[in-house]
Design a protein around this motif. Structure first.
Motif, mmCIF file in Angstrom:
data_model
loop_
_atom_site.group_PDB
_atom_site.id
_atom_site.type_symbol
_atom_site.label_atom_id
_atom_site.label_comp_id
_atom_site.label_asym_id
_atom_site.label_seq_id
_atom_site.Cartn_x
_atom_site.Cartn_y
_atom_site.Cartn_z
ATOM 1 N N ALA A 116 0.865 -1.181 0.000
ATOM 2 C CA ALA A 116 0.000 0.000 0.000
ATOM 3 C C ALA A 116 0.900 1.229 0.000
ATOM 4 O O ALA A 116 1.746 1.371 0.875
ATOM 5 N N PHE A 117 0.771 2.067 -0.992
ATOM 6 C CA PHE A 117 1.580 3.278 -1.066
ATOM 7 C C PHE A 117 0.747 4.472 -0.610
ATOM 8 O O PHE A 117 -0.432 4.553 -0.933
ATOM 9 N N PRO A 118 1.347 5.419 0.124
ATOM 10 C CA PRO A 118 0.576 6.590 0.555
ATOM 11 C C PRO A 118 0.182 7.456 -0.648
ATOM 12 O O PRO A 118 0.798 7.376 -1.708
ATOM 13 N N ASP A 119 -0.851 8.261 -0.455
ATOM 14 C CA ASP A 119 -1.347 9.147 -1.506
ATOM 15 C C ASP A 119 -0.485 10.412 -1.543
ATOM 16 O O ASP A 119 -0.546 11.238 -0.633
ATOM 17 N N LEU A 120 0.312 10.543 -2.607
ATOM 18 C CA LEU A 120 1.233 11.682 -2.692
ATOM 19 C C LEU A 120 0.509 13.027 -2.737
ATOM 20 O O LEU A 120 1.078 14.046 -2.359
ATOM 21 N N GLN A 121 -0.761 13.025 -3.207
ATOM 22 C CA GLN A 121 -1.493 14.296 -3.298
ATOM 23 C C GLN A 121 -1.577 14.984 -1.930
ATOM 24 O O GLN A 121 -1.635 16.205 -1.846
ATOM 25 N N LYS A 122 -1.559 14.181 -0.869
ATOM 26 C CA LYS A 122 -1.674 14.765 0.483
ATOM 27 C C LYS A 122 -0.493 15.649 0.840
ATOM 28 O O LYS A 122 -0.603 16.497 1.711
ATOM 29 N N VAL A 123 0.673 15.436 0.201
ATOM 30 C CA VAL A 123 1.833 16.281 0.529
ATOM 31 C C VAL A 123 2.271 17.150 -0.645
ATOM 32 O O VAL A 123 3.230 17.913 -0.523
ATOM 33 N N ILE A 124 1.580 17.023 -1.776
ATOM 34 C CA ILE A 124 1.968 17.836 -2.930
ATOM 35 C C ILE A 124 0.983 18.996 -3.089
ATOM 36 O O ILE A 124 -0.231 18.790 -3.054
ATOM 37 N N VAL A 125 1.514 20.202 -3.248
ATOM 38 C CA VAL A 125 0.675 21.405 -3.324
ATOM 39 C C VAL A 125 -0.133 21.412 -4.617
ATOM 40 O O VAL A 125 -1.342 21.658 -4.612
ATOM 41 N N GLU A 126 0.514 21.141 -5.751
ATOM 42 C CA GLU A 126 -0.164 21.194 -7.052
ATOM 43 C C GLU A 126 -1.099 19.989 -7.221
ATOM 44 O O GLU A 126 -0.918 18.956 -6.578
ATOM 45 N N LEU A 274 7.558 19.696 -8.726
ATOM 46 C CA LEU A 274 6.430 19.996 -7.838
ATOM 47 C C LEU A 274 6.885 20.549 -6.488
ATOM 48 O O LEU A 274 8.073 20.558 -6.184
ATOM 49 N N THR A 275 5.921 20.996 -5.716
ATOM 50 C CA THR A 275 6.179 21.578 -4.403
ATOM 51 C C THR A 275 5.597 20.659 -3.344
ATOM 52 O O THR A 275 4.434 20.262 -3.450
ATOM 53 N N LEU A 276 6.391 20.319 -2.346
ATOM 54 C CA LEU A 276 5.891 19.430 -1.299
ATOM 55 C C LEU A 276 5.704 20.188 0.013
ATOM 56 O O LEU A 276 6.490 21.085 0.339
ATOM 57 N N ARG A 277 4.671 19.797 0.757
ATOM 58 C CA ARG A 277 4.425 20.403 2.073
ATOM 59 C C ARG A 277 5.334 19.735 3.098
ATOM 60 O O ARG A 277 5.437 18.508 3.153
ATOM 61 N N THR A 278 5.983 20.563 3.913
ATOM 62 C CA THR A 278 6.887 20.005 4.922
ATOM 63 C C THR A 278 6.159 19.850 6.253
ATOM 64 O O THR A 278 5.110 20.458 6.483
ATOM 65 N N LEU A 279 6.736 19.054 7.139
ATOM 66 C CA LEU A 279 6.130 18.785 8.445
ATOM 67 C C LEU A 279 5.984 20.055 9.272
ATOM 68 O O LEU A 279 5.067 20.176 10.078
ATOM 69 N N ASP A 280 6.883 21.027 9.071
ATOM 70 C CA ASP A 280 6.830 22.255 9.889
ATOM 71 C C ASP A 280 5.909 23.318 9.291
ATOM 72 O O ASP A 280 5.942 24.476 9.697
ATOM 73 N N GLY A 281 5.094 22.935 8.282
ATOM 74 C CA GLY A 281 4.116 23.873 7.732
ATOM 75 C C GLY A 281 4.637 24.677 6.551
ATOM 76 O O GLY A 281 3.908 25.492 5.997
ATOM 77 N N GLY A 282 5.862 24.471 6.158
ATOM 78 C CA GLY A 282 6.407 25.172 4.998
ATOM 79 C C GLY A 282 6.295 24.326 3.743
ATOM 80 O O GLY A 282 5.487 23.395 3.677
ATOM 81 N N THR A 283 7.102 24.671 2.747
ATOM 82 C CA THR A 283 7.126 23.882 1.510
ATOM 83 C C THR A 283 8.576 23.688 1.068
ATOM 84 O O THR A 283 9.465 24.420 1.495
ATOM 85 N N VAL A 284 8.774 22.703 0.203
ATOM 86 C CA VAL A 284 10.108 22.444 -0.345
ATOM 87 C C VAL A 284 9.938 21.987 -1.791
ATOM 88 O O VAL A 284 8.959 21.299 -2.121
#
Ligand SMILES: [Fe+2]
Ligand SMILES: [Fe+2]
Length: 348
Positions: A116-126, A274-284
């Motif tokens: 089972a792979f996690p849903d990447l949309q949950k951490v991707i902004v776009e 793409l842009t990913l959401r970081t654990l501290d509320g920012g993006t990378v």
């Protein structure tokens, strides 16, 4: 407008085969068109989607993730010349073992169909719903896993069975006792967080995709070497037609693998843009994460790991060679044919 969103059924869409892929009553995946051309399994829908997503990625200024010949370096044990020497002296067990082990390792790839792979949309902004990344859990990873390990419940062999069929064509059935793959060599960094910005399950998934790309890409050298050995007219002299057929089956595996390598390059190429959401509320930026991880992985997979694997492999092969009547003499020739450990130093 080009279609970029696909249902699972559309991704699985396949050709009507004019003939099935079978040998000696063993059914393998894929099939043939009316002109006898091999068609990789589940390739019509997948191919169409990959082409569309790749064009869209390029239109956004992105590119497939780079994978070139620089990833193919590293010591090989045995190399083609060494394996040829052994076979010419009637020492077949090392090659038989390598075909068996390759098949078993391919079979393990079936885990892609079961994980089972996690849903990447949950951490991707776009929005990724029109990208390959948005379809990983809609059949792409399951199909990849089935290509490797087949559909045993339907009696259809994947790459694992294809290797075993090729092996038995070249050697005849039950030529040597069964063998299992050696334990995999763990990277020293294993378990260490290299993308602490992300939750562990997302780092694990990105790490998995990058590791898989390197393994698939580098496997190609071994597959090409195997084909070369099977096609050598001086070897398998009593079974030339069968050895040629075995080489053809390996060629079909190589064709199937092209889809895997291209898909993985596409997934990673998309993530880099793409842009990913970081654990501290920012993006990378995806490229920051991917490139950081990739550089260390490449050093490990193309330099450190092959050296350890070659040394281990030599220790396994040595007694197999020495148990032969002319073993000591063959071993000396075998050693002389080894890949040089440090080409740069040797040429200087
Ligand atoms: Fe495979
Ligand atoms: Fe593969």
């Amino acid at each position: 407008m080009t279609q970029l969103k696909f249902t699972t059924e559309e991704l699985y869409d396949d050709y009507e085969y004019a003939a099935l892929h079978e040998r000696a009553g063993v059914r393998m995946h894929g099939g043939f068109d009316s002109s006898g051309r091999y068609l990789p399994p589940r390739s019509r829908g997948r191919r169409k989607a990959i082409v569309a997503w790749t064009e869209a990625l390029r239109a956004r200024g992105g590119e497939l993730f780079a994978a070139d010949a620089s990833l193919l370096t590293g010591a090989r044990m045995p190399n083609v010349a060494q394996q040829t020497l052994l076979l010419a002296h009637g020492i077949g067990r090392p090659f038989w073992n390598s075909l068996t082990i390759t098949g078993k390792i391919e079979g393990r790839g079936r885990i892609l169909a079961e994980m089972a792979f996690p849903d990447l949309q949950k951490v991707i902004v776009e929005d990724i719903s029109g990208m390959a990344l948005g379809h990983l859990n809609k059949g792409l990873l399951v199909m990849h896993g089935i290509d490797e390990g087949g559909e045993p419940d339907r009696g259809i062999g994947g790459h694992d069975v294809m290797w075993f069929v090729a092996r038995d064509l070249a050697f005849g059935p039950d030529a040597f006792p069964d063998v299992d793959p050696p334990e995999s060599i763990a990277r020293p960094e294993a378990g260490q967080r290299l993308m602490p910005e992300l939750a562990p399950e997302y780092e694990a998934m990105l790490s998995f995709l990058m590791n898989l790309l390197l393994i698939e890409f580098r496997a190609e050298i071994g597959f090409a070497s195997t084909q070369e050995i099977l096609r050598n007219p001086e070897l398998f002299k009593d079974r030339r037609a069968e050895a040629e057929e075995a080489a053809e089956i390996v060629g079909r595996i190589r064709e199937d693998e092209l889809i895997h390598v291209e898909s993985l390059r596409l997934y990673l190429g998309e993530i880099r843009e793409l842009t990913l959401r970081t654990l501290d509320g920012g993006t990378v930026r995806g490229s920051t994460l991917i490139d950081r991880f990739w550089d260390g992985l490449v050093r490990w997979a193309t330099v450190d790991q092959p050296a350890i694997a070659a040394a281990n492999q030599y220790e396994t092969l040595k007694p197999m060679i020495l148990e032969e009547p002319e073993g000591a003499r063959v071993l000396a020739q075998f050693d002389a044919l080894a890949d040089r450990k440090a080409p740069a130093a040797a040429s200087g």
